[in-house]
Scaffold this active site. Structure first.
Site, short mmCIF file in Angstrom:
data_model
loop_
_atom_site.label_atom_id
_atom_site.label_comp_id
_atom_site.label_asym_id
_atom_site.label_seq_id
_atom_site.Cartn_x
_atom_site.Cartn_y
_atom_site.Cartn_z
N GLY A 250 29.79 64.37 86.31
CA GLY A 250 31.03 65.13 86.46
C GLY A 250 32.03 64.98 85.33
O GLY A 250 32.84 65.88 85.10
N GLU B 260 36.41 59.45 84.77
CA GLU B 260 35.86 60.02 86.01
C GLU B 260 36.42 61.43 86.20
O GLU B 260 37.51 61.75 85.72
CB GLU B 260 36.21 59.07 87.17
CG GLU B 260 35.78 59.53 88.54
CD GLU B 260 34.27 59.64 88.73
OE1 GLU B 260 33.66 60.43 87.99
OE2 GLU B 260 33.73 58.99 89.64
N ASP B 261 35.67 62.24 86.91
CA ASP B 261 36.15 63.60 87.18
C ASP B 261 37.21 63.62 88.27
O ASP B 261 38.26 64.25 88.13
CB ASP B 261 34.98 64.54 87.54
CG ASP B 261 34.07 64.01 88.65
OD1 ASP B 261 34.32 62.88 89.16
OD2 ASP B 261 33.11 64.70 89.00
N ASP C 107 38.48 60.31 94.84
CA ASP C 107 38.61 60.81 96.21
C ASP C 107 38.90 59.60 97.10
O ASP C 107 40.02 59.13 97.14
CB ASP C 107 37.30 61.54 96.55
CG ASP C 107 37.35 62.27 97.87
OD1 ASP C 107 38.36 62.90 98.17
OD2 ASP C 107 36.36 62.22 98.63
N VAL D 43 36.87 70.85 95.39
CA VAL D 43 37.12 71.54 94.13
C VAL D 43 35.90 71.47 93.22
O VAL D 43 35.13 70.52 93.26
CB VAL D 43 38.36 70.97 93.40
CG1 VAL D 43 39.61 71.13 94.26
CG2 VAL D 43 38.17 69.51 93.02
P1 IMP Z 1 34.87 58.72 95.82
O1 IMP Z 1 33.91 57.59 95.66
O2 IMP Z 1 35.09 59.09 97.25
O3 IMP Z 1 36.18 58.51 95.08
O4 IMP Z 1 34.17 60.00 95.25
C1 IMP Z 1 34.16 60.29 93.93
C2 IMP Z 1 33.04 61.23 93.61
O5 IMP Z 1 32.81 62.17 94.67
C3 IMP Z 1 33.42 62.05 92.39
O6 IMP Z 1 32.95 61.45 91.23
C4 IMP Z 1 32.73 63.36 92.67
O7 IMP Z 1 31.41 63.29 92.19
C5 IMP Z 1 32.66 63.46 94.16
N1 IMP Z 1 33.75 64.32 94.69
C6 IMP Z 1 34.78 63.95 95.47
N2 IMP Z 1 35.57 64.98 95.77
C7 IMP Z 1 35.04 66.06 95.14
C8 IMP Z 1 35.41 67.44 95.04
O8 IMP Z 1 36.42 67.93 95.60
N3 IMP Z 1 34.59 68.22 94.29
C9 IMP Z 1 33.49 67.74 93.65
N4 IMP Z 1 33.11 66.47 93.71
C10 IMP Z 1 33.88 65.63 94.45
MG MG Z 2 31.04 62.12 90.28
#
Ligand code: IMP
Ligand code: MG
Length: 183
Positions: free
Chosen positions: A46, A101-102, A105, A157
């Site tokens: 991402g 990071e993209d 979340d 998104v």
């Molecule tokens: P986390 O571990 O919950 O912070 O998730 C992070 C990862 O989930 C990011 O690197 C994305 O790959 C994916 N992700 C979380 N939300 C989105 C979104 O709205 N669109 C696309 N990918 C997402």
């Molecule tokens: Mg990711």
């Protein structure tokens, strides 16, 4: 018609805004890392669009590498159980590491990755995320990103590297995906 934009309900970050974010963060990182041994680590896949544009706005010598992580979970939510599928090519000992990071979340992916890298004797580890969904942060995650492009609402998104089911990464802006596509 097979047009990516048809699947987007709202544009959240335009191409012009992305350019501004890259300029602003690039200037700040240039200032903060002057005289340091900067090592940029992109989280695959991402971050690649963001990383290539951001680093061209950093006026310092630096090295880049990628970390491949996979996290188990549904297609729109991560579980936080992260597995390293591509490790760094060399030691980060003594480097000032900036993780790219993209989107943040729940924060579990980056929390895991930064904890893992902390065992490798880097001089410092900082985090730069293009997007942040602060409303979604897990209560047990204490990671606070040093650099954030912008906050986004709690919607799924895509674009500029972010995917749904591996698609939409090549959309040149960030948009909210229509709910009917993933629900
Ligand atoms: P986390 O571990 O919950 O912070 O998730 C992070 C990862 O989930 C990011 O690197 C994305 O790959 C994916 N992700 C979380 N939300 C989105 C979104 O709205 N669109 C696309 N990918 C997402
Ligand atoms: Mg990711």
């Amino acid at each position: 018609m097979a047009n990516l934009a048809n699947d987007i309900s709202e544009v959240l970050v335009t191409e012009e805004e992305l350019r501004e974010i890259n300029k602003r963060l690039g200037a700040q990182i240039t200032k903060d890392f002057e005289g340091k041994k900067l090592f940029i680590v992109g989280i695959l896949k991402g971050s690649i669009y963001f990383m290539t544009d951001l680093t061209r706005n950093i006026d310092l010598p630096l090295e880049i590498d990628f970390l491949g992580v996979s996290s188990y979970g549904s297609s729109t939510r991560t579980s936080g159980q992260v597995k390293i599928v591509k490790d760094l090519d060399k030691s980060i000992e003594g480097y000032d590491v900036l993780l790219i990071e993209d989107i943040l979340d729940t924060g579990r992916t980056l929390d895991y990755v930064s904890d893992m890298l902390k065992t490798r004797k880097a001089n410092s580890i900082s985090v730069c995320t293009l997007l942040d969904k602060p409303a979604r942060r897990a209560p047990d995650v204490d990671l606070v990103p040093e650099y954030v492009g912008c906050d986004v609402p709690d919607e799924f998104v895509v674009g500029y590297g972010l995917d749904y089911d591996q698609k939409y990464r090549n959309l040149p802006y960030i948009g909210a995906l229509k709910r009917e596509i993933y629900e």
